[in-house]
Scaffold this active site. Structure first.
Site, PDB file in Angstrom:
ATOM      1  NE  ARG A  91      -2.404  -1.314   3.501  1.00 11.28           N
ATOM      2  CZ  ARG A  91      -1.887  -0.544   4.447  1.00 11.28           C
ATOM      3  NH1 ARG A  91      -1.981   0.782   4.350  1.00 11.28           N
ATOM      4  NH2 ARG A  91      -1.305  -1.059   5.498  1.00 11.28           N
ATOM      5  CE1 TYR A 230       0.171  -5.883  -1.878  1.00  9.42           C
ATOM      6  CE2 TYR A 230      -0.860  -3.872  -1.061  1.00  9.42           C
ATOM      7  CZ  TYR A 230      -0.391  -5.154  -0.846  1.00  9.42           C
ATOM      8  OH  TYR A 230      -0.500  -5.719   0.402  1.00  9.42           O
ATOM      9  CE  LYS A 239      -7.413  -3.735   5.131  1.00  8.40           C
ATOM     10  NZ  LYS A 239      -6.049  -4.138   5.135  1.00  8.40           N
ATOM     11  CG  HIS A 259      -7.330  -3.182   9.874  1.00  8.66           C
ATOM     12  ND1 HIS A 259      -6.026  -2.764  10.026  1.00  8.66           N
ATOM     13  CD2 HIS A 259      -7.294  -4.181   8.957  1.00  8.66           C
ATOM     14  CE1 HIS A 259      -5.232  -3.482   9.247  1.00  8.66           C
ATOM     15  NE2 HIS A 259      -5.975  -4.354   8.598  1.00  8.66           N
ATOM     16  CB  SER A 281      -0.989  -3.591   7.936  1.00 10.79           C
ATOM     17  OG  SER A 281      -2.161  -2.874   7.617  1.00 10.79           O
ATOM     18  CB  CYS A 283       0.344  -6.393  13.897  1.00 14.06           C
ATOM     19  SG  CYS A 283       1.562  -5.107  13.539  1.00 14.06           S
ATOM     20  CG  ASP A 306      -7.654  -7.251   6.598  1.00 15.31           C
ATOM     21  OD1 ASP A 306      -6.659  -7.122   7.341  1.00 15.31           O
ATOM     22  OD2 ASP A 306      -7.915  -6.459   5.681  1.00 15.31           O
ATOM     23  NE  ARG A 398      -0.257  -8.541   2.265  1.00 13.30           N
ATOM     24  CZ  ARG A 398      -0.793  -8.228   3.429  1.00 13.30           C
ATOM     25  NH1 ARG A 398      -1.902  -8.819   3.835  1.00 13.30           N
ATOM     26  NH2 ARG A 398      -0.247  -7.314   4.205  1.00 13.30           N
TER      27      ARG A 398
HETATM   28  P1  GTP Z   1      -2.581  -7.759   7.267  1.00 13.42           P
HETATM   29  O1  GTP Z   1      -3.110  -8.770   6.321  1.00 13.42           O
HETATM   30  O2  GTP Z   1      -1.495  -6.924   6.693  1.00 13.42           O
HETATM   31  O3  GTP Z   1      -3.645  -6.914   7.876  1.00 13.42           O
HETATM   32  O4  GTP Z   1      -1.785  -8.572   8.431  1.00 13.42           O
HETATM   33  P2  GTP Z   1      -2.297  -9.426   9.688  1.00 13.42           P
HETATM   34  O5  GTP Z   1      -2.605  -8.520  10.828  1.00 13.42           O
HETATM   35  O6  GTP Z   1      -3.340 -10.383   9.280  1.00 13.42           O
HETATM   36  O7  GTP Z   1      -0.946 -10.209  10.105  1.00 13.42           O
HETATM   37  P3  GTP Z   1      -0.569 -11.758   9.947  1.00 13.42           P
HETATM   38  O8  GTP Z   1      -1.401 -12.640  10.823  1.00 13.42           O
HETATM   39  O9  GTP Z   1      -0.518 -12.087   8.511  1.00 13.42           O
HETATM   40  O10 GTP Z   1       0.905 -11.757  10.550  1.00 13.42           O
HETATM   41  C1  GTP Z   1       1.910 -10.923  10.027  1.00 13.42           C
HETATM   42  C2  GTP Z   1       3.268 -11.462  10.412  1.00 13.42           C
HETATM   43  O11 GTP Z   1       3.373 -11.557  11.840  1.00 13.42           O
HETATM   44  C3  GTP Z   1       3.511 -12.858   9.872  1.00 13.42           C
HETATM   45  O12 GTP Z   1       4.845 -12.954   9.437  1.00 13.42           O
HETATM   46  C4  GTP Z   1       3.299 -13.752  11.060  1.00 13.42           C
HETATM   47  O13 GTP Z   1       4.069 -14.937  11.000  1.00 13.42           O
HETATM   48  C5  GTP Z   1       3.726 -12.866  12.234  1.00 13.42           C
HETATM   49  N1  GTP Z   1       2.984 -13.211  13.477  1.00 13.42           N
HETATM   50  C6  GTP Z   1       1.651 -13.396  13.611  1.00 13.42           C
HETATM   51  N2  GTP Z   1       1.323 -13.772  14.863  1.00 13.42           N
HETATM   52  C7  GTP Z   1       2.483 -13.809  15.553  1.00 13.42           C
HETATM   53  C8  GTP Z   1       2.807 -14.120  16.905  1.00 13.42           C
HETATM   54  O14 GTP Z   1       1.970 -14.450  17.740  1.00 13.42           O
HETATM   55  N3  GTP Z   1       4.133 -14.026  17.252  1.00 13.42           N
HETATM   56  C9  GTP Z   1       5.100 -13.671  16.354  1.00 13.42           C
HETATM   57  N4  GTP Z   1       6.367 -13.598  16.774  1.00 13.42           N
HETATM   58  N5  GTP Z   1       4.827 -13.373  15.065  1.00 13.42           N
HETATM   59  C10 GTP Z   1       3.535 -13.439  14.675  1.00 13.42           C
HETATM   60  C1  SPV Z   2      -3.195  -4.558   5.172  1.00 12.66           C
HETATM   61  O1  SPV Z   2      -2.208  -3.944   4.728  1.00 12.66           O
HETATM   62  O2  SPV Z   2      -3.721  -4.276   6.269  1.00 12.66           O
HETATM   63  C2  SPV Z   2      -3.762  -5.692   4.420  1.00 12.66           C
HETATM   64  C3  SPV Z   2      -3.316  -5.892   3.060  1.00 12.66           C
HETATM   65  O3  SPV Z   2      -4.642  -6.371   4.909  1.00 12.66           O
HETATM   66  S1  SPV Z   2      -4.035  -4.716   1.978  1.00 12.66           S
HETATM   67  O4  SPV Z   2      -5.229  -5.319   1.380  1.00 12.66           O
HETATM   68  O5  SPV Z   2      -3.035  -4.428   0.994  1.00 12.66           O
HETATM   69  O6  SPV Z   2      -4.433  -3.551   2.731  1.00 12.66           O
HETATM   70 MN    MN Z   3      -5.121  -5.675   6.982  1.00 11.36          MN
END
Ligand code: GTP
Ligand code: SPV
Ligand code: MN
Length: 613
Positions: A91, A230, A239, A259, A281, A283, A306, A398
């Site tokens: 983004r 993207y 979003k 979110h 994001s 996290c 999400d 992704r």
């Molecule tokens: P968006 O799709 O961008 O909104 O991200 P999200 O909030 O869904 O994050 P996601 O669950 O994809 O995790 C993002 C990164 O954080 C990945 O590389 C995960 O492996 C890592 N991660 C998620 N949960 C944990 C956790 O409990 N501990 C650690 N150390 N890393 C984590």
């Molecule tokens: C984020 O960045 O929080 C995502 C991926 O979930 S995007 O759809 O690119 O915003």
């Molecule tokens: Mn997101």
């Protein structure tokens, strides 16, 4: 006698300019499509019905142009790799604009542009921008078709990648279009990659433009996106609509567009809870949404990963739907040991974007397996070996996959009435200061916790990874109006609830002095979840602290955890000096919103300051 004229005069020219409109398409949609076509001058217009046949045709087309590479069908059936342009992999927050009439309505956390000025900027960019390309008309529903909590939209785009992705991420096609008649509200979203083709010009695999505008007009509820393909910049249902425009609709209509992931949790006694959680994001939302508990007897099922739309119901409870129908998940870090459910979900029928490719024609990314294969083709298309310093997959690579493929999808995930939310969790990525879990004293304190999230930047957006920034409600990049008004709206919605969810804050990412995560995370997060829901039930002990209620000693089961001595205490350490600094930072942050900060939040800040002396 002359035949009855069935085409109204104002409708006829539109139909001429928007050929192929399905019978019954609302005149408002046809006229809009015609107007965008006359601006962008595509060679052809295709109205998408969301059928398998259409999907196959688009896939075939993208294999021909090189946008997609087919993965080994024996290892990853009906799955594809897309390699983005290196300049178009995340983004672009500094190219994302909220064009409200008043700058103060966008607020200090958004880039504001005057709507008339932005229209004047966009008009020459979109003029002829689809020349040599096909314009796809993509109707979609956010939320189950016909749900009282759902909303409709139509995106036009010149990117087949966006069409196919929207097909996975939303209820896309004829069913959504059929729900639009001339007095239905629907959100128009215009998208162009901004790369017109001259006759005979060969297309590139990932067309895009160095100039990007991701523009939102909250008052007229329109989206105009230029220059990127993207996900977060181009899949406008996600979003741009379901958060930026929907947050404005929600403010006006008394609900919340957030979110947030949504999960269904069953405790050992069989009681069912629903939890919504907002983390910035990259996290951990997808991971928590697919969590496999390590605590015996607990069960977690997935509803969304999400976005959540939450609305007070007639009984004064907060009900939520996941408006999406798929996952656009972060690949790196997703492995059998961290998120086996995601690994199972992407067994096939998946589009992978900017991951690496193995010699056997399957995909790979950092964290998928413990050791990297000896040889890969990296996300740029270059040869890669483990000795190289660069990652094989882009850090924001992704997967895009339908939610129904998730083995832990809950039976009520697409209930048109939504699910009742029992607890709300706010989180962030903080190496220090913020404990593993803390419970808010009440709703107002919970809103304070949400409003003051700060988190280290991730690769999900362009910018410096690791830099600490305020990301209130994990909505800093996604709130379509003044963030302080968003806090006031949360306070107002909460005040109408008879049975407000309990609110918590978590931090899976605290580190020791050597930079090692103190907490194992992933499945072990179920220990924290169990305490949270035991608190909701009233069966777990808490300990009052200046920053909220911490778990009482022994209230979280730590048996079998592989923690170094002292780690547990460090996870819950509340350092008054660090928190006083935090409070000063919040005061400064609030000052940027002036008078618009709700007095309840200023009161929370002052009360916290007093408790910390
Ligand atoms: P968006 O799709 O961008 O909104 O991200 P999200 O909030 O869904 O994050 P996601 O669950 O994809 O995790 C993002 C990164 O954080 C990945 O590389 C995960 O492996 C890592 N991660 C998620 N949960 C944990 C956790 O409990 N501990 C650690 N150390 N890393 C984590
Ligand atoms: C984020 O960045 O929080 C995502 C991926 O979930 S995007 O759809 O690119 O915003
Ligand atoms: Mn997101």
């Amino acid at each position: 006698t002359a035949p009855t004229q069935i085409v109204t005069p104002e409708r006829r020219p539109a139909e001429r300019l928007a050929p192929g409109a399905p019978a019954g398409a609302a005149a408002s949609v046809v006229a809009w499509v015609a107007s965008i076509a006359s601006l962008t001058t595509p060679d052809e217009i295709v109205w998408c019905d969301g059928s398998l046949r259409e999907n196959d045709l688009l896939t075939k087309l993208m294999l021909e142009t090189g946008t997609l590479t087919r993965l080994n069908p024996e290892l990853r059936p009906n799955s594809f790799l897309a390699r983005g342009d290196e300049s178009d992999v995340a983004r672009v927050e500094d190219r994302t604009f909220i064009c409200s009439a008043l700058e103060s309505d966008a607020g200090p956390t958004n880039n504001w542009r005057d709507p008339a000025e932005m229209r004047a900027t966009l008009e020459p960019l979109f003029s002829g921008s689809m020349r040599g390309r096909t314009m796809y008309v993509v109707p979609f529903s956010m939320g189950p078709l016909g749900s009282p909590l759902a909303k409709l939209g139509v995106q036009v785009t010149d990117s087949p990648y966006v069409v196919v992705s929207t097909g996975l991420m939303t209820r896309m096609g004829a069913g959504a279009l059929a729900l639009i008649d001339d007095d239905t509200e629907w959100v128009p979203a215009v998208h162009s990659v901004g790369a017109p083709l001259e006759s005979g010009q060969r297309d590139v695999a990932w067309p895009c433009n160095g100039t990007k505008y991701i523009s939102h007009f909250p008052e007229t509820r329109e989206i105009w996106s230029f220059g990127s393909a993207y996900g977060g910049n181009a899949l406008l249902a996600k979003k741009a609509f379901a958060l930026r425009i929907a947050s404005v609709m929600a403010r006006d209509e008394g609900w919340l567009a957030e979110h947030m992931l949504i999960i269904k949790v069953t405790n050992p006694a069989g009681r069912v809870f629903h939890v919504a959680a907002a983390f910035p994001s990259a996290c951990g939302k997808t991971n928590l949404a697919m969590l496999q508990p390590t605590v015996p007897g607990w069960r977690v099922e997935t509803i969304g990963d999400d976005i959540a739309w939450l609305r007070p119901d007639a009984e004064g409870r907060l009900r939520a739907i996941n408006p999406e129908a798929g996952f656009f998940g972060v690949a790196p870090g997703t492995g059998v040991s961290t998120n086996p459910v995601a690994i199972d979900t992407v067994w096939g029928n998946t589009i992978f974007t900017n991951v690496a490719m193995r010699d056997d024609g399957d995909v790979w990314w950092e964290g998928m397996t413990e050791h990297a294969p000896e040889h890969l083709v990296d996300w740029r298309g270059e040869d890669w070996t483990p000795s190289l310093a660069t990652p094989a997959a882009h850090p924001n690579s992704r997967f895009t996959v339908a939610a129904r493929q998730c083995p832990t999808i809950a039976n009520d995930w697409d209930d048109p009435e939504g699910v009742v939310i029992d607890a709300i969790i706010f989180g962030g990525r903080r190496a220090s200061t913020v404990p593993l879990v803390v419970e808010a004293r009440d709703w107002e304190h919970g809103v304070y916790l949400g409003a003051t999230i700060s988190s280290e930047r991730t690769a999900a957006a362009e910018g410096t990874v690791g830099e600490l920034r305020r990301d209130p409600f994990a909505m800093a990049p996604f709130c379509g109006y003044n963030m302080a008004d968003h806090w006031a709206h949360w306070l107002e919605v909460g005040a109408t609830l008879e049975k407000a969810p309990a609110v918590f804050q978590v931090n899976w990412f605290r580190k020791d002095a050597d930079g090692r995560f103190l907490w194992p995370g992933f499945g072990e997060n179920s220990r924290v979840l169990a305490w949270i829901l035991d608190r909701v039930e009233g069966t777990a002990d808490g300990l009052d602290s200046p920053i909220g209620v911490l778990p009482a000693p022994g209230a979280i089961d730590t048996s079998g955890l592989d923690l170094d001595p002292g780690d547990w205490d460090k996870l819950f350490e509340v350092d008054p000096t660090a928190h006083r600094r935090e409070v000063d930072g919040v005061a400064e942050f609030f000052a940027g919103f002036g008078e618009r900060v709700p007095s309840q939040l200023t009161a929370q800040l002052e009360a916290l300051r007093t408790r910390l002396v």
